[in-house]
Design an enzyme around this catalytic site. Structure first.
Site, mmCIF file in Angstrom:
data_model
loop_
_atom_site.group_PDB
_atom_site.id
_atom_site.type_symbol
_atom_site.label_atom_id
_atom_site.label_comp_id
_atom_site.label_asym_id
_atom_site.label_seq_id
_atom_site.Cartn_x
_atom_site.Cartn_y
_atom_site.Cartn_z
ATOM 1 N N CYS A 1 17.815 -9.540 13.080
ATOM 2 C CA CYS A 1 19.200 -8.723 14.389
ATOM 3 C C CYS A 1 18.328 -9.196 15.303
ATOM 4 O O CYS A 1 19.304 -8.816 16.534
ATOM 5 C CB CYS A 1 19.422 -7.719 13.145
ATOM 6 N N CYS B 1 12.540 1.636 33.014
ATOM 7 C CA CYS B 1 12.436 0.735 31.398
ATOM 8 C C CYS B 1 11.812 -0.066 30.926
ATOM 9 O O CYS B 1 11.565 -1.088 29.651
ATOM 10 C CB CYS B 1 13.766 0.851 30.869
#
Ligand code: SAH
Length: 449
Positions: free
Chosen positions: A78, A404
């Site tokens: 996924c 991030c």
């Protein structure tokens, strides 16, 4: 020389920021996803580049002690998680090393690395999901397969609350039964493109945002049924996106039910959040991230003085820092986020904070007030050289970077370090357990000449 489809034997010795294992074969770097440090594998070469190659596991000859049983039926398919085959202890160790490697290798930076920080909650932590939809025999939703636009159907996802799947099941069932037109990316026709859901971690308030090429009367009926069937629905919004692009959200929004925003709490402040506003997907870990940043920033002083916060979103960091600042100025490019930020400050009676909507680079270029602390929390691509230049021109005593992306953080810190900032402390915080993503906080102080 390596060839496509060649089978080689490989020892995996490290993990990369892309989430792949890395092994060396005759000096060549070979990247193999879903491996663990300590694995001995036979690998099939998929793609050969000048100095490196990509491969996949053909067979695990002897497994690493870091391996655990995977508990998700769509893991590796996924595109969401990269590390479900690792114990969480091993994942944390690997993420810490990824940060150290980025700073020491890219940034050539020697600094004090704090112990890796995590609240060890690895399930159900996400407060947001975006499911693309497609039409098969029935209407199906899921996630894109890695590096592809093929949608893998998802019945359950361990890192998000079950309610997200229940709502998406409900929406797609309605669409099948009512023959709602579904977007086809290749042909660029059809109506419903995405089901985007956000839930406040503490408030439990839910926003269901249906991204569609146009509004249709059936959405009103669907909206009514959603509110009857689920608790805590605070907002149902149609976002109109007519563009033929990968960007999920369009400009126009139509509120079908409730308010455009949901409320939540972050670091004890009330926050309202619009669908278009950025909000950290892991609320509890974001609180840990911000409190770590605050502790670092205050380790040698009682006040942060005048603070400039670039890329401030809905004002979560600035508001959390306001009680130990003279004044905070926040800058953010998304107008809805700035609208949220202004209302949030008011709702929390924080009066020493002001928000400006605009591009951080442009804003800081024309900014000349005296600033003691600059906080930056840029998107993955990091800051532009111009922005970093302007930061140095303002010459704050301290810079706190939250990022991030360890690679661009290290690159940008190197530029700031070359301009006279000492990298004092670096901490990794895991906001995205089981995935390759990780946050970094860096404290920098102006070197005393
Ligand atoms: N500090 C916030 C948001 C961090 S995410 C929080 O923790 O919630 C990065 C933010 O930068 C996003 O809100 C994004 O909209 C904003 N952004 C992206 N590019 C920008 C730019 N050029 N100028 C100003 N803000 C930008």
């Amino acid at each position: 020389m390596l060839n496509k489809n060649q089978i080689i034997e490989l020892d995996i010795t490290s993990l990369t920021s892309e989430g792949s294992g890395l092994g060396k074969y005759n000096g060549f770097a070979i990247f193999v996803p879903f491996t663990a440090i300590g694995d001995k594998i036979s690998a099939k070469i998929l793609k050969v580049k000048t100095n490196y190659a990509y491969a996949k596991i053909e067979k695990i000859i002897s497994p690493s002690k870091d391996r655990i049983e995977n508990d998700c039926p769509v893991f590796t398919k996924c595109g969401g998680c990269q590390f479900r085959h690792l114990s969480y202890e091993a994942e944390k160790k690997a993420k810490n090393q990824i940060i150290i490697d980025a700073f020491e290798r890219i940034g050539k930076i020697r600094a004090e690395f704090m112990p890796f920080i995590s609240n060890d909650i690895t399930d159900g932590y996400r407060n947001k999901v975006q499911f693309p939809v497609y039409k098969d025999k029935s209407v199906v939703y899921g996630f894109y397969a890695p590096y592809s636009h093929r949608i893998v159907p998802i019945n359950e996802c361990k890192i998000q609350p079950k309610i997200f799947n229940q709502i998406a099941d409900f929406v797609t069932k309605f669409c099948t039964e009512n023959k709602i037109s579904i977007y086809n990316e290749e042909k660029h026709h059809g109506v419903l493109r995405n089901i985007y859901i956000r839930q406040g971690h503490y408030s439990k308030q839910i926003c269901v945002c249906l991204v569609a090429r146009r509004n249709i009367p059936e959405f009103k009926k669907l909206s009514h049924l959603i509110t009857r069937h689920f608790e805590n629905i605070n907002s149902i919004v149609i976002n109109i996106n007519k563009a033929n692009t990968n960007v999920i959200l369009g400009e126009e929004e139509i509120v079908l039910y409730g308010s455009e925003t949901i409320s939540d709490k972050m670091c004890n402040n009330i926050v309202e959040i619009s669908p278009k506003s950025f909000y950290q997907v892991n609320t509890k870990s974001a609180e840990l991230l911000y409190s770590t940043a605050k502790t670092l920033a205050l380790q040698n002083r009682e006040s942060l003085g005048n603070v400039l916060e670039l890329y401030c979103g809905i004002g979560t960091i600035g508001m959390a820092f306001a009680d130990c600042s003279t004044k905070v100025i926040g800058v953010e490019i998304v107008p809805q986020a700035i609208e949220n930020a202004r209302r949030n400050a008011k709702a929390n009676s924080i009066n020493n904070i002001e928000f400006f909507c605009g591009d951080a680079e442009q804003f800081i270029k024309n900014f000349s007030s005296s600033i003691d602390t600059i906080i930056i929390d840029p998107p993955r691509k990091g800051c532009s050289a111009e922005t970093l230049n302007s930061i140095c021109r303002l010459s704050p005593e301290q810079i706190i970077m939250i990022s991030c992306n360890p690679s661009t953080a290290a690159r940008d810190c190197k530029i700031l370090s070359d301009s006279g900032y000492k990298i004092t402390k670096i901490a990794g915080v895991d906001l995205f357990p089981r995935t390759r993503h990780v946050e970094t906080v860096v404290l920098m102080s102006r070197s005393k000449d």
